[in-house]
Design a protein around this motif. Structure first.
Motif, PDB file in Angstrom:
ATOM      1  N   PHE A 123       0.819  -1.214   0.083  1.00 18.77           N
ATOM      2  CA  PHE A 123      -0.057  -0.037  -0.058  1.00 18.77           C
ATOM      3  C   PHE A 123       0.803   1.349  -0.074  1.00 18.77           C
ATOM      4  CE2 PHE A 123      -2.791  -3.061   1.453  1.00 18.77           C
ATOM      5  CZ  PHE A 123      -4.089  -3.028   0.723  1.00 18.77           C
ATOM      6  N   ASP A 124       0.214   2.388  -0.615  1.00 22.11           N
ATOM      7  CA  ASP A 124       0.903   3.484  -0.577  1.00 22.11           C
ATOM      8  C   ASP A 124       0.707   4.419   0.336  1.00 22.11           C
ATOM      9  OD1 ASP A 124       2.126   3.139  -3.209  1.00 22.11           O
ATOM     10  OD2 ASP A 124       0.149   3.106  -3.834  1.00 22.11           O
ATOM     11  N   LEU A 125      -0.555   4.471   0.961  1.00 20.31           N
ATOM     12  CA  LEU A 125      -1.309   5.324   1.955  1.00 20.31           C
ATOM     13  C   LEU A 125      -1.849   4.367   3.005  1.00 20.31           C
ATOM     14  CD1 LEU A 125      -2.117   7.989   3.209  1.00 20.31           C
ATOM     15  CD2 LEU A 125      -3.634   8.063   1.537  1.00 20.31           C
ATOM     16  N   ALA A 126      -1.814   4.877   4.190  1.00 17.60           N
ATOM     17  CA  ALA A 126      -2.497   4.178   5.325  1.00 17.60           C
ATOM     18  C   ALA A 126      -3.251   5.187   5.966  1.00 17.60           C
ATOM     19  CB  ALA A 126      -2.106   3.367   6.235  1.00 17.60           C
ATOM     20  N   VAL A 127      -4.730   4.878   6.092  1.00 15.52           N
ATOM     21  CA  VAL A 127      -5.715   5.984   7.066  1.00 15.52           C
ATOM     22  C   VAL A 127      -6.171   5.386   8.255  1.00 15.52           C
ATOM     23  CG1 VAL A 127      -7.499   7.819   6.961  1.00 15.52           C
ATOM     24  CG2 VAL A 127      -6.090   7.332   4.981  1.00 15.52           C
ATOM     25  N   ILE A 128      -6.091   5.971   9.505  1.00 10.72           N
ATOM     26  CA  ILE A 128      -6.338   5.399  10.679  1.00 10.72           C
ATOM     27  C   ILE A 128      -7.619   6.170  11.186  1.00 10.72           C
ATOM     28  CG2 ILE A 128      -5.792   4.465  12.829  1.00 10.72           C
ATOM     29  CD1 ILE A 128      -3.096   4.991  10.461  1.00 10.72           C
ATOM     30  N   PRO A 129      -8.848   6.111  10.718  1.00  9.20           N
ATOM     31  CA  PRO A 129      -9.821   7.153  11.089  1.00  9.20           C
ATOM     32  C   PRO A 129     -10.070   6.713  12.652  1.00  9.20           C
ATOM     33  CG  PRO A 129     -10.614   5.745   9.464  1.00  9.20           C
ATOM     34  CD  PRO A 129      -9.255   5.049  10.083  1.00  9.20           C
ATOM     35  N   ARG A 130      -9.803   5.771  13.518  1.00  9.92           N
ATOM     36  CA  ARG A 130     -10.228   5.848  14.915  1.00  9.92           C
ATOM     37  C   ARG A 130      -9.057   6.722  15.682  1.00  9.92           C
ATOM     38  NH1 ARG A 130     -13.620   2.655  18.464  1.00  9.92           N
ATOM     39  NH2 ARG A 130     -12.697   2.857  20.477  1.00  9.92           N
ATOM     40  N   PHE A 131      -9.520   7.470  16.344  1.00  9.63           N
ATOM     41  CA  PHE A 131      -8.475   8.369  17.100  1.00  9.63           C
ATOM     42  C   PHE A 131      -7.508   7.981  17.911  1.00  9.63           C
ATOM     43  CE2 PHE A 131     -11.465   8.304  20.588  1.00  9.63           C
ATOM     44  CZ  PHE A 131     -10.436   8.673  21.691  1.00  9.63           C
ATOM     45  N   ASP A 132      -7.850   6.604  18.804  1.00 12.55           N
ATOM     46  CA  ASP A 132      -7.122   6.221  19.558  1.00 12.55           C
ATOM     47  C   ASP A 132      -6.417   4.759  19.283  1.00 12.55           C
ATOM     48  OD1 ASP A 132      -9.311   4.703  19.871  1.00 12.55           O
ATOM     49  OD2 ASP A 132      -9.587   5.067  21.949  1.00 12.55           O
ATOM     50  N   HIS A 133      -6.496   4.411  18.033  1.00  8.24           N
ATOM     51  CA  HIS A 133      -6.083   3.089  17.587  1.00  8.24           C
ATOM     52  C   HIS A 133      -4.683   3.294  17.155  1.00  8.24           C
ATOM     53  CE1 HIS A 133      -6.692  -0.562  14.694  1.00  8.24           C
ATOM     54  NE2 HIS A 133      -6.702  -0.819  16.337  1.00  8.24           N
ATOM     55  N   TRP A 134      -3.740   3.134  18.351  1.00  5.41           N
ATOM     56  CA  TRP A 134      -2.331   3.147  18.258  1.00  5.41           C
ATOM     57  C   TRP A 134      -1.838   2.076  17.489  1.00  5.41           C
ATOM     58  CZ3 TRP A 134      -0.150  -0.907  20.628  1.00  5.41           C
ATOM     59  CH2 TRP A 134      -0.891  -1.737  21.633  1.00  5.41           C
ATOM     60  N   TRP A 135      -2.458   0.643  17.768  1.00  4.54           N
ATOM     61  CA  TRP A 135      -2.301  -0.651  17.240  1.00  4.54           C
ATOM     62  C   TRP A 135      -2.357  -0.592  15.707  1.00  4.54           C
ATOM     63  CZ3 TRP A 135      -3.829  -4.726  14.248  1.00  4.54           C
ATOM     64  CH2 TRP A 135      -3.223  -6.036  14.361  1.00  4.54           C
ATOM     65  N   GLY A 136      -3.225   0.100  15.153  1.00  2.66           N
ATOM     66  CA  GLY A 136      -3.525   0.269  13.792  1.00  2.66           C
ATOM     67  C   GLY A 136      -2.303   1.156  13.186  1.00  2.66           C
ATOM     68  N   ALA A 137      -2.028   2.368  13.897  1.00  2.00           N
ATOM     69  CA  ALA A 137      -0.952   3.197  13.387  1.00  2.00           C
ATOM     70  C   ALA A 137       0.334   2.292  13.387  1.00  2.00           C
ATOM     71  CB  ALA A 137      -0.926   4.441  14.450  1.00  2.00           C
ATOM     72  N   LEU A 138       0.528   1.462  14.602  1.00  2.00           N
ATOM     73  CA  LEU A 138       1.701   0.753  14.810  1.00  2.00           C
ATOM     74  C   LEU A 138       1.674  -0.460  13.628  1.00  2.00           C
ATOM     75  CD1 LEU A 138       4.305  -0.272  15.929  1.00  2.00           C
ATOM     76  CD2 LEU A 138       2.986  -1.683  17.705  1.00  2.00           C
ATOM     77  N   LEU A 139       0.541  -0.951  13.327  1.00  2.04           N
ATOM     78  CA  LEU A 139       0.651  -1.964  12.036  1.00  2.04           C
ATOM     79  C   LEU A 139       0.871  -1.083  10.849  1.00  2.04           C
ATOM     80  CD1 LEU A 139      -0.402  -4.413  10.842  1.00  2.04           C
ATOM     81  CD2 LEU A 139      -2.780  -3.516  10.799  1.00  2.04           C
ATOM     82  N   ALA A 140       0.547  -0.129  10.359  1.00  3.65           N
ATOM     83  CA  ALA A 140       0.709   0.542   9.316  1.00  3.65           C
ATOM     84  C   ALA A 140       2.518   0.946   9.044  1.00  3.65           C
ATOM     85  CB  ALA A 140      -0.117   1.891   9.081  1.00  3.65           C
ATOM     86  N   TYR A 141       2.865   1.249  10.253  1.00  5.51           N
ATOM     87  CA  TYR A 141       4.075   1.658  10.278  1.00  5.51           C
ATOM     88  C   TYR A 141       5.088   0.388  10.234  1.00  5.51           C
ATOM     89  CZ  TYR A 141       8.713   2.913  12.892  1.00  5.51           C
ATOM     90  OH  TYR A 141      10.060   3.130  13.078  1.00  5.51           O
ATOM     91  N   THR A 142       4.824  -0.662  10.869  1.00  4.40           N
ATOM     92  CA  THR A 142       5.522  -1.960  10.622  1.00  4.40           C
ATOM     93  C   THR A 142       5.310  -2.388   9.211  1.00  4.40           C
ATOM     94  OG1 THR A 142       4.911  -2.454  12.883  1.00  4.40           O
ATOM     95  CG2 THR A 142       5.930  -4.345  11.746  1.00  4.40           C
ATOM     96  N   ALA A 143       4.079  -2.355   8.600  1.00  2.00           N
ATOM     97  CA  ALA A 143       3.998  -2.535   7.270  1.00  2.00           C
ATOM     98  C   ALA A 143       4.889  -1.871   6.311  1.00  2.00           C
ATOM     99  CB  ALA A 143       2.771  -2.704   6.831  1.00  2.00           C
ATOM    100  N   ARG A 144       5.432  -0.708   6.710  1.00  2.00           N
ATOM    101  CA  ARG A 144       6.397   0.140   5.980  1.00  2.00           C
ATOM    102  C   ARG A 144       5.330   0.851   4.843  1.00  2.00           C
ATOM    103  NH1 ARG A 144      12.037  -3.453   5.250  1.00  2.00           N
ATOM    104  NH2 ARG A 144      12.243  -3.905   7.256  1.00  2.00           N
ATOM    105  N   ILE A 145       4.346   1.034   4.988  1.00  2.00           N
ATOM    106  CA  ILE A 145       3.438   2.012   4.327  1.00  2.00           C
ATOM    107  C   ILE A 145       3.858   3.339   4.283  1.00  2.00           C
ATOM    108  CG2 ILE A 145       1.237   2.732   3.677  1.00  2.00           C
ATOM    109  CD1 ILE A 145       0.133   0.199   5.116  1.00  2.00           C
ATOM    110  N   PRO A 146       4.369   3.864   3.227  1.00  2.40           N
ATOM    111  CA  PRO A 146       5.051   4.953   3.372  1.00  2.40           C
ATOM    112  C   PRO A 146       4.253   6.343   3.642  1.00  2.40           C
ATOM    113  CG  PRO A 146       4.617   4.669   1.057  1.00  2.40           C
ATOM    114  CD  PRO A 146       4.351   3.347   1.721  1.00  2.40           C
TER     115      PRO A 146
END
Length: 398
Positions: A123-146
């Motif tokens: 993926f080229d972009l990840a969007v995390i619409p839930r304000f407190d979802h750090w697990w989702g943000a960490l997932l996008a980071y770990t997946a190296r989505i730029p």
């Protein structure tokens, strides 16, 4: 104890972000967008929040008309997401903390994160619409989505390339729209917010409409009397209103308006529906456990009024155009209230008068529930008054 746990978690997340950054490629975050970017929206929530996301999905599609947009959701949300025309693909993940099951191994969420990250690297972009979802943000980071857009919350901030302020007081629909708009602005891209339909939506198939027609016909409901649905279930026990009070409201509407009462819910909420039925003098229809989500939507669309605690099915009713009365205890209606732009008069939010409302906490144990009786402070008289006002508006065709 919870404050100490949150501080420790935040420190560990920042430490991981700092030590891992050399190994996580972010150089492409300023690269030109591909002709058909691949966008991932990480949304772990259940029915109500998924419905709240539909305007943001529309805006994302308008901003990226050539993109391949994928939603990563829980298996519990598939039926909602697959109906959304703005999406090209739906993937599922058993998001930790959202399964509504007992917690397992403390390491399980991180093992799952590594597995999921390996399949999300295209993926080229990840969007995390839930304000407190750090697990989702960490997932996008770990997946190296730029490129990674989300809210500027301490636990999420180190994993985002575009942290967007989360401004208190906005409804979740508005927050999600602001997130997409701010992300586009930060990237120097146009974002056509002015032309976006911000209503909730849920498409109903012809087969589901036929089910509703047949169900009502089999019970001799060809029109005339108002059809009132009562949905006594909710996603958390602290949100439940007493069954006997629903029964009093139902009996009063049956007596004063000759209303037909239909009790809805999932198979797991059948006991709640029958508890209401058992306390009633009138004879209701019990549809709980007999419908799919789409069939429920088709039935709710035929109703003159839908009453229940703050829950996904109440937002589903609003999405398909039924007037609603939502009962609020721990949740904040300013953030999670009924959303129907231009049709606000057809919906009511009745809020518990307790001073601690809203606490926005839903995870009370069974032993703690007696100490948190906020829903019991909502009276039958309040609900009946709102119901009669809405039925009068309906009778006048408003």
């Amino acid at each position: 104890m919870s404050g100490l746990r949150e501080s420790l978690r935040r420190a560990l997340l920042y430490a991981w972000a700092t030590t891992s950054r050399p190994f996580v490629s972010v150089s492409r975050s300023s690269a030109p967008w591909p002709e058909r970017p691949r966008i991932l929206v990480i949304r772990p929530d259940h029915l109500g929040d998924l419905l709240f996301s539909t305007p943001a999905f529309r805006l994302l599609r308008a901003a990226f008309p050539t993109a391949h947009i994928t939603a990563l959701i829980g298996p519990w949300g598939q039926d909602v997401a697959r109906r959304n025309p703005a999406l090209d693909e739906v993937l599922t993940c058993e998001f930790p903390g959202f399964t509504r099951q007992p917690k397992g191994s403390p390491l399980a969420p991180y093992r799952l994160l590594w597995r999921e990250a390996r399949r999300l690297r295209s993926f080229d972009l990840a969007v995390i619409p839930r304000f407190d979802h750090w697990w989702g943000a960490l997932l996008a980071y770990t997946a190296r989505i730029p490129r990674r857009w989300g809210y500027d919350i301490p636990e999420c901030r180190p994993f985002l390339t575009r942290p967007v302020p989360y401004v208190a007081g906005y409804h979740e629909v508005e927050q999600n729209l602001r997130l997409i708009e701010a992300g586009c602005q930060a990237e120097g891209m146009p974002c056509p917010t002015a032309g976006i339909d911000t209503a909730l939506s849920f498409s109903i198939s012809e087969e589901e409409r036929a089910f509703a027609d047949d169900y009502l016909a089999r019970h001799g409901l060809a029109g005339g009397s108002p059809l009132v649905a009562i949905h006594p279930g909710a996603g958390a026990a602290v949100k439940l209103w007493p069954a006997e009070r629903y029964a009093q409201v139902a009996d009063a509407l049956a007596e004063r308006w000759d209303a037909v009462i239909i009790l809805t819910g999932s198979r797991g909420e059948l006991g709640l529906a029958w508890a209401v039925a058992a306390a009633m003098r009138a004879d209701p229809l019990v549809a709980a456990g007999e419908t799919t989500l789409g069939q429920l939507a088709a039935l709710l669309m035929r109703c003159d009024l839908v009453i229940g605690s703050d829950s996904g099915p109440l937002h589903l009713a609003a999405a398909v155009g039924a007037p609603t009365i939502h009962l609020y205890g721990p949740a904040n209606p300013a953030l999670f209230g009924p959303w129907a732009p231009g049709k606000e008069a057809a919906h009511r939010a009745i809020v518990s008068p307790m001073a601690c409302v809203p606490c926005n906490r839903l995870d009370y144990t069974a032993a703690d529930l007696a100490k948190h009786p906020c829903m019991k402070e909502i009276t039958v008289a309040e609900v009946l008054k709102a119901a009669e006002e809405l039925l009068q508006l309906r009778a006048r065709g408003l």
